[in-house]
Scaffold this motif. Sequence first.
Motif, short mmCIF file in Angstrom:
data_model
loop_
_atom_site.label_atom_id
_atom_site.label_comp_id
_atom_site.label_asym_id
_atom_site.label_seq_id
_atom_site.Cartn_x
_atom_site.Cartn_y
_atom_site.Cartn_z
N ALA A 161 0.85 -1.19 0.00
CA ALA A 161 0.00 0.00 0.00
C ALA A 161 0.89 1.24 0.00
O ALA A 161 1.88 1.30 0.71
CB ALA A 161 -0.89 0.01 1.22
N SER A 162 0.53 2.23 -0.82
CA SER A 162 1.36 3.43 -0.93
C SER A 162 0.53 4.69 -0.77
O SER A 162 -0.66 4.73 -1.10
CB SER A 162 2.02 3.51 -2.31
N PRO A 190 -4.78 4.43 2.15
CA PRO A 190 -3.70 4.67 1.17
C PRO A 190 -4.23 5.07 -0.20
O PRO A 190 -5.39 4.81 -0.53
CB PRO A 190 -3.01 3.30 1.10
N ASP A 191 -3.38 5.71 -1.00
CA ASP A 191 -3.77 6.08 -2.37
C ASP A 191 -3.90 4.85 -3.25
O ASP A 191 -4.72 4.81 -4.15
CB ASP A 191 -2.67 6.98 -3.00
N SER A 192 -3.04 3.86 -3.01
CA SER A 192 -3.16 2.64 -3.83
C SER A 192 -2.80 1.41 -3.00
O SER A 192 -1.96 1.48 -2.10
CB SER A 192 -2.25 2.73 -5.06
N VAL A 193 -3.51 0.33 -3.30
CA VAL A 193 -3.22 -0.96 -2.66
C VAL A 193 -3.05 -1.97 -3.79
O VAL A 193 -3.94 -2.12 -4.63
CB VAL A 193 -4.37 -1.43 -1.74
N ASN A 194 -1.91 -2.62 -3.82
CA ASN A 194 -1.71 -3.68 -4.82
C ASN A 194 -1.58 -5.02 -4.12
O ASN A 194 -0.77 -5.15 -3.21
CB ASN A 194 -0.42 -3.43 -5.60
N ILE A 195 -2.39 -5.96 -4.57
CA ILE A 195 -2.25 -7.33 -4.05
C ILE A 195 -1.91 -8.22 -5.23
O ILE A 195 -2.63 -8.23 -6.23
CB ILE A 195 -3.54 -7.80 -3.36
N SER A 196 -0.78 -8.93 -5.13
CA SER A 196 -0.46 -9.84 -6.23
C SER A 196 -0.51 -11.28 -5.71
O SER A 196 -0.13 -11.56 -4.57
CB SER A 196 0.91 -9.52 -6.83
N VAL A 215 3.46 2.61 2.64
CA VAL A 215 2.90 2.76 3.99
C VAL A 215 2.60 1.44 4.67
O VAL A 215 2.59 1.35 5.89
CB VAL A 215 1.61 3.62 4.04
N SER A 216 2.33 0.42 3.91
CA SER A 216 1.98 -0.84 4.56
C SER A 216 2.26 -1.99 3.59
O SER A 216 2.21 -1.82 2.37
CB SER A 216 0.48 -0.80 4.91
N GLY A 217 2.60 -3.15 4.14
CA GLY A 217 2.86 -4.29 3.29
C GLY A 217 2.55 -5.58 4.02
O GLY A 217 2.27 -5.57 5.22
N ASN A 224 -7.72 -5.52 4.47
CA ASN A 224 -8.21 -4.84 5.68
C ASN A 224 -7.07 -4.13 6.40
O ASN A 224 -7.24 -3.04 6.93
CB ASN A 224 -8.87 -5.84 6.64
N ARG A 225 -5.90 -4.78 6.40
CA ARG A 225 -4.75 -4.14 7.07
C ARG A 225 -4.41 -2.83 6.36
O ARG A 225 -4.18 -1.80 6.98
CB ARG A 225 -3.54 -5.07 7.03
N ALA A 226 -4.38 -2.88 5.02
CA ALA A 226 -4.01 -1.67 4.26
C ALA A 226 -5.05 -0.56 4.46
O ALA A 226 -4.70 0.60 4.69
CB ALA A 226 -3.89 -2.02 2.78
N LEU A 227 -6.33 -0.93 4.42
CA LEU A 227 -7.38 0.10 4.50
C LEU A 227 -7.51 0.67 5.92
O LEU A 227 -7.97 1.79 6.09
CB LEU A 227 -8.73 -0.48 4.04
N GLY A 228 -7.08 -0.12 6.91
CA GLY A 228 -7.22 0.36 8.29
C GLY A 228 -5.94 0.94 8.84
O GLY A 228 -5.77 1.06 10.05
N HIS A 229 -5.02 1.30 7.95
CA HIS A 229 -3.70 1.72 8.43
C HIS A 229 -3.77 3.04 9.20
O HIS A 229 -4.57 3.92 8.88
CB HIS A 229 -2.73 1.86 7.24
N GLU A 230 -2.89 3.15 10.21
CA GLU A 230 -2.89 4.34 11.08
C GLU A 230 -2.58 5.64 10.33
O GLU A 230 -2.91 6.72 10.78
CB GLU A 230 -1.89 4.17 12.24
#
Length: 288
Positions: free
Chosen positions: A9-10, A47-53, A16-18, A37-43
């Motif tokens: 997540a950036s 985030p502007d973008s979340v990539n899941i591969s 910001v999160s991985g 959920n971890r990326a969207l709930g980050h402190e």
Amino acid sequence: MLFSIRMRASQGLSHVSGGEGIYGRDNVQEECCRLLNRALGHERGVPDSVNISIEKLSARPLTISSLPVVTCRVNDPVEAECAVGRILKHVGICDEAIAKAVEMVKGGTGVAGALLVDAFCGTMIPALPVARTELATESTDEALHEAVAGDFKRDFNVRVSRFGITPGGKVRLSQALRDVGLTHFRVIEALQVASKAAGFPFVEAELCVSDDLNYTTGYVASRRLGYVRIPHIKAEGSPSGGRVFFLNPAVKLSHLMEYMKKTPVIIDEIGRIKGVKPLEEILCTADS
Ligand code: PML
């Protein structure tokens, strides 16, 4: 059939999160939701973008043991920095490399991957994307060692990928960590990265500090001393942090990149989990 799942997540250009792991087919959906959920709930906010591969692994993962874990007894960031220096020196890292790494994580590396420092002279080593190093020969490997001018955030960092833990290993590790009061998901995840990295013979040590504002425990990892957790490694509320690998300069960077980014590695056996110990005891235990 096994899958490597990776979330990143950036916010703007900053990581910001991985999160990452290796899972069987039946767990893919659940793990993707957990990472999302971890990326969207980050402190730091949404985030502007979340990539899941999600990649199906074509090779069987190497099975490794996790590093032994111990927490160093320190009371504040000053003692923490002193412990970091003593541990790194104990495993053979030179003063210049220690100072460079500490300075970099204090400033915040701003990258998801690890920066590379020569363990014996302290210069930074560029890490180029695998696509560029795949063509590397022994002679270009030498050239890759020379520090290049330019954007170190692009050229100097390597992200460890394709690692995980077996379901049985995770149960045993979680239980052993719980027994010493460690329940945060970060410990399990960071231990997987550190154990994979330590499996590469030319990584002499690793220093890692979370860039999360309120996670103030970091670690120094090495084959000799294991995974040594350092509380108070930064002040509460500080956005700084990052990861540094101290490399033996005889490393072939093409091999390092191949191993860190491409070779799937899975933990099954769990190293010893100790509680909180004074620094002197941690250093002595390693010699005995
Ligand atoms: C991170 O997840 O950003 C690094 C955390 C390192 C420390 C984990 C631990 O408490 O052992």
